[in-house]
Enzyme design. Structure first.
Site, PDB file in Angstrom:
ATOM      1  N   ASP A   1      -9.021   6.372  -3.575  1.00 38.84           N
ATOM      2  CA  ASP A   1     -10.135   5.574  -3.082  1.00 38.84           C
ATOM      3  C   ASP A   1      -9.670   4.790  -1.869  1.00 38.84           C
ATOM      4  O   ASP A   1      -8.765   3.958  -1.970  1.00 38.84           O
ATOM      5  CB  ASP A   1     -10.619   4.616  -4.179  1.00 38.84           C
ATOM      6  CG  ASP A   1     -11.827   3.804  -3.749  1.00 38.84           C
ATOM      7  OD1 ASP A   1     -12.649   4.327  -2.962  1.00 38.84           O
ATOM      8  OD2 ASP A   1     -11.948   2.652  -4.195  1.00 38.84           O
ATOM      9  N   GLU A   2     -10.265   5.061  -0.708  1.00 33.95           N
ATOM     10  CA  GLU A   2      -9.904   4.418   0.554  1.00 33.95           C
ATOM     11  C   GLU A   2      -8.381   4.425   0.738  1.00 33.95           C
ATOM     12  O   GLU A   2      -7.755   3.388   0.925  1.00 33.95           O
ATOM     13  CB  GLU A   2     -10.434   2.974   0.598  1.00 33.95           C
ATOM     14  CG  GLU A   2     -11.931   2.835   0.409  1.00 33.95           C
ATOM     15  CD  GLU A   2     -12.772   3.389   1.544  1.00 33.95           C
ATOM     16  OE1 GLU A   2     -12.235   3.654   2.643  1.00 33.95           O
ATOM     17  OE2 GLU A   2     -13.975   3.568   1.332  1.00 33.95           O
ATOM     18  N   PRO A   3      -7.762   5.612   0.734  1.00 33.30           N
ATOM     19  CA  PRO A   3      -6.301   5.690   0.708  1.00 33.30           C
ATOM     20  C   PRO A   3      -5.579   5.155   1.943  1.00 33.30           C
ATOM     21  O   PRO A   3      -4.430   4.758   1.839  1.00 33.30           O
ATOM     22  CB  PRO A   3      -6.035   7.184   0.528  1.00 33.30           C
ATOM     23  CG  PRO A   3      -7.241   7.851   1.074  1.00 33.30           C
ATOM     24  CD  PRO A   3      -8.377   6.927   0.758  1.00 33.30           C
TER      25      PRO A   3
ATOM     26  N   ARG B   1       0.838  -1.200   0.000  1.00 28.82           N
ATOM     27  CA  ARG B   1       0.000   0.000   0.000  1.00 28.82           C
ATOM     28  C   ARG B   1       0.876   1.254   0.000  1.00 28.82           C
ATOM     29  O   ARG B   1       0.606   2.215  -0.704  1.00 28.82           O
ATOM     30  CB  ARG B   1      -0.921  -0.028   1.231  1.00 28.82           C
ATOM     31  CG  ARG B   1      -1.932   1.070   1.249  1.00 28.82           C
ATOM     32  CD  ARG B   1      -2.793   1.020   0.020  1.00 28.82           C
ATOM     33  NE  ARG B   1      -4.107   1.516   0.330  1.00 28.82           N
ATOM     34  CZ  ARG B   1      -5.043   1.660  -0.545  1.00 28.82           C
ATOM     35  NH1 ARG B   1      -4.831   1.332  -1.787  1.00 28.82           N
ATOM     36  NH2 ARG B   1      -6.202   2.108  -0.208  1.00 28.82           N
TER      37      ARG B   1
ATOM     38  N   HIS C   1     -15.096   5.504   3.124  1.00 25.58           N
ATOM     39  CA  HIS C   1     -16.168   5.174   4.053  1.00 25.58           C
ATOM     40  C   HIS C   1     -15.764   5.515   5.481  1.00 25.58           C
ATOM     41  O   HIS C   1     -16.561   5.410   6.395  1.00 25.58           O
ATOM     42  CB  HIS C   1     -16.505   3.677   3.969  1.00 25.58           C
ATOM     43  CG  HIS C   1     -17.176   3.309   2.693  1.00 25.58           C
ATOM     44  ND1 HIS C   1     -16.487   2.982   1.562  1.00 25.58           N
ATOM     45  CD2 HIS C   1     -18.480   3.250   2.370  1.00 25.58           C
ATOM     46  CE1 HIS C   1     -17.333   2.705   0.589  1.00 25.58           C
ATOM     47  NE2 HIS C   1     -18.559   2.867   1.059  1.00 25.58           N
TER      48      HIS C   1
END
Length: 135
Positions: A21-23, A3, A54
């Site tokens: 997106d959702e880092p 990641r 989210h």
């Protein structure tokens, strides 16, 4: 580590626009702190950063503007401070005060027509605690 590598690759060429997106998914606490600092610096340089998440805490920590969608429709598009401020409540953080003095402050607020909703010791987030050990 994968990641972290993906994030480094996305930042390497210094883009003017970042779509994330959702880092913070899959990052440890230090990775999240470092990533948030990097994003704030990029934003201060005028970079446009779009974060889809989210995680409410991610949005609070990273974003200066919030767009909320419900059933595919925009329900809020606002500055983060404006959106998150409740005009009906005022938070008062006080240091170096005794519990007896807190009672006096409460009495003064009530005498002025205010309603003390809650009195509690300040509780920092786990991220704040972790970050305090890094300094």
């Amino acid at each position: 580590q994968a990641r972290r590598l993906a994030i480094a690759q996305s930042l390497l060429h210094n883009p003017d626009l970042l779509l994330l997106d959702e880092p913070t998914s899959g990052l440890d606490a230090l990775g999240v702190i470092t990533f948030e600092e990097t994003l704030r610096a990029a934003g201060a340089e005028g970079k446009c950063i779009l974060v889809s998440s989210h995680s409410a805490s991610d949005v609070e920590n990273m974003c200066g503007r919030i767009l909320l969608m419900k059933n595919g429709k925009k329900v809020l598009d606002s500055g983060a401070d404006e959106a998150l401020t409740n005009p009906e409540l005022t938070e008062l953080l006080v240091s170096n005060i005794t519990d007896a003095d807190v009672g006096d402050v409460k009495k003064n607020i009530e005498a002025a027509g205010g309603n003390v909703v809650s009195i509690q010791k300040y509780k920092r987030s786990l991220a704040e605690l972790f970050h305090s050990f890094l300094k």
